[in-house]
Design an enzyme around this catalytic site. Sequence first.
Site, short mmCIF file in Angstrom:
data_model
loop_
_atom_site.label_atom_id
_atom_site.label_comp_id
_atom_site.label_asym_id
_atom_site.label_seq_id
_atom_site.Cartn_x
_atom_site.Cartn_y
_atom_site.Cartn_z
N ARG A 1 26.65 -4.16 17.44
CA ARG A 1 26.79 -2.90 16.70
C ARG A 1 28.01 -2.20 17.29
O ARG A 1 28.02 -1.86 18.47
CB ARG A 1 25.54 -2.04 16.84
CG ARG A 1 25.76 -0.63 16.35
CD ARG A 1 24.48 0.16 16.21
NE ARG A 1 23.72 -0.31 15.06
CZ ARG A 1 22.72 0.39 14.49
NH1 ARG A 1 22.37 1.56 14.97
NH2 ARG A 1 22.09 -0.09 13.44
N HIS B 1 26.71 -2.92 6.90
CA HIS B 1 25.40 -3.01 7.57
C HIS B 1 24.56 -4.08 6.84
O HIS B 1 23.55 -3.77 6.21
CB HIS B 1 24.72 -1.64 7.54
CG HIS B 1 23.59 -1.49 8.52
ND1 HIS B 1 23.24 -2.47 9.43
CD2 HIS B 1 22.71 -0.47 8.72
CE1 HIS B 1 22.21 -2.05 10.15
NE2 HIS B 1 21.88 -0.85 9.75
N GLN C 1 20.62 -4.53 7.19
CA GLN C 1 19.81 -3.50 6.53
C GLN C 1 19.63 -3.84 5.05
O GLN C 1 18.52 -3.73 4.52
CB GLN C 1 20.49 -2.13 6.67
CG GLN C 1 19.69 -1.02 6.06
CD GLN C 1 18.37 -0.77 6.78
OE1 GLN C 1 18.35 -0.58 7.98
NE2 GLN C 1 17.26 -0.79 6.05
N ASP D 1 21.71 7.78 2.26
CA ASP D 1 21.91 7.62 3.71
C ASP D 1 22.39 8.96 4.25
O ASP D 1 22.72 9.87 3.48
CB ASP D 1 22.95 6.50 3.94
CG ASP D 1 23.09 6.08 5.39
OD1 ASP D 1 22.29 6.52 6.24
OD2 ASP D 1 24.04 5.31 5.68
N CYS E 1 17.84 3.79 4.79
CA CYS E 1 17.86 2.88 5.95
C CYS E 1 17.29 3.52 7.21
O CYS E 1 16.90 2.81 8.13
CB CYS E 1 19.29 2.38 6.19
SG CYS E 1 20.46 3.68 6.62
N ARG F 1 13.08 -5.24 8.52
CA ARG F 1 14.20 -5.64 9.38
C ARG F 1 13.74 -6.76 10.31
O ARG F 1 14.45 -7.74 10.54
CB ARG F 1 14.69 -4.45 10.21
CG ARG F 1 15.37 -3.32 9.44
CD ARG F 1 16.75 -3.71 8.94
NE ARG F 1 17.64 -4.09 10.01
CZ ARG F 1 18.39 -3.25 10.75
NH1 ARG F 1 18.35 -1.97 10.50
NH2 ARG F 1 19.19 -3.70 11.70
N1 NVA Z 1 25.47 4.96 7.81
C1 NVA Z 1 24.68 5.17 9.00
C2 NVA Z 1 23.58 4.15 9.08
C3 NVA Z 1 22.70 4.26 10.29
C4 NVA Z 1 21.69 3.17 10.37
C5 NVA Z 1 25.59 5.08 10.21
O1 NVA Z 1 26.50 4.25 10.22
O2 NVA Z 1 25.42 5.88 11.15
N1 CP Z 2 18.67 1.53 9.99
C1 CP Z 2 19.12 1.31 11.24
O1 CP Z 2 19.99 0.47 11.47
O2 CP Z 2 18.52 2.04 12.21
P1 CP Z 2 18.95 2.17 13.73
O3 CP Z 2 20.23 2.94 13.78
O4 CP Z 2 17.81 2.90 14.37
O5 CP Z 2 19.13 0.80 14.31
#
Ligand code: NVA
Ligand code: CP
Length: 303
Positions: free
Chosen positions: A102, A129, A132, A218, A258, A286
């Site tokens: 990540r 992502h 997800q 989101d 998500c 997930r």
């Molecule tokens: N779009 C959000 C998703 C978090 C799971 C982010 O990138 O922070």
């Molecule tokens: N939806 C998702 O990826 O959640 P986290 O940021 O908690 O991993």
Amino acid sequence: MKHYLQFKDLRAEEYAYLFERARIIKKRFKNYEKYHPLADRTLAMIFEKASTRTRVSFEAGMYQMGGSVVHLTTGDSQLGRAEPVEDSARVISRMCDLVMIRTYEQAKLAAFAAHSRVPVINGLTNEFHPCQILADILTYIEHRSSIQGKVVAWVGDGNNMANTWLQAAEILGFTVHVSTPGGYEVDPQLAGISNMGCWKVFKDPLDACRGADLVTTDVWTSMGYEAENEARRKAFADWCVDAEMMAAARPDALFMHCLPAHRGEEVSAEVIDGPQSVVWDEAENRLHVQKGLMEYLLLGRIG
Ligand code: NVA
Ligand code: CP
């Protein structure tokens, strides 16, 4: 060797296999059946941003399949002290069988993958992502049926989730109705899509929701964009999925997010905690679908 860096890294028939595999793996898990196909395999998880679901689902999933995990963050590894990502990839991939990352730029993930001896999975980047959306589509299939030919309404930021929905629409044959505030539009080039027929843009989020089979949104501010928080709060004020938007969708429409969610911002409490919301199934899936993905990347097709 296959990496999973964006949704378009797999083909429609591989997704069909994965969703079926996830169903089988989930059923076994629910029946407390031991299944250890990844015994002696190690997953390295690298987090340069915070996580709850991604961490728990990959870590628990790997242990449940008989493997083990190594958890690294920027702060507690040499990644935070500017060791080149290429060197980190060369080293970590000599010691582990699979890597989940990540991070911020997709280019960093791609650079890691290019120097890795083992498969690399995108656990979220600024651009995409895919894990997800895998879980979201599995959830849609479980609650309804195939997503092919359906309409997904995307209400909110033209972000990593929106980009990934568009890639999924192109591969799996559905349509995304996108409504974002001005200045936060999806960039099809960045999203990596070529079929302009798989999405439609709507100025008014209510119009995007009309006739939708699934409404999803989101956070207004994704990780890494916190400096824009105030400007975004103003720009996104009308992009809150509420009961009126759900009423414009099909009567059997589902709501997905998500997570983490901010009630009263991108979604009303009434919607996310209401009968059309499947967000907890979505989060749970997930675990199951990523077990299928890890099994596929390490062992190929089973049976
Ligand atoms: N779009 C959000 C998703 C978090 C799971 C982010 O990138 O922070
Ligand atoms: N939806 C998702 O990826 O959640 P986290 O940021 O908690 O991993």
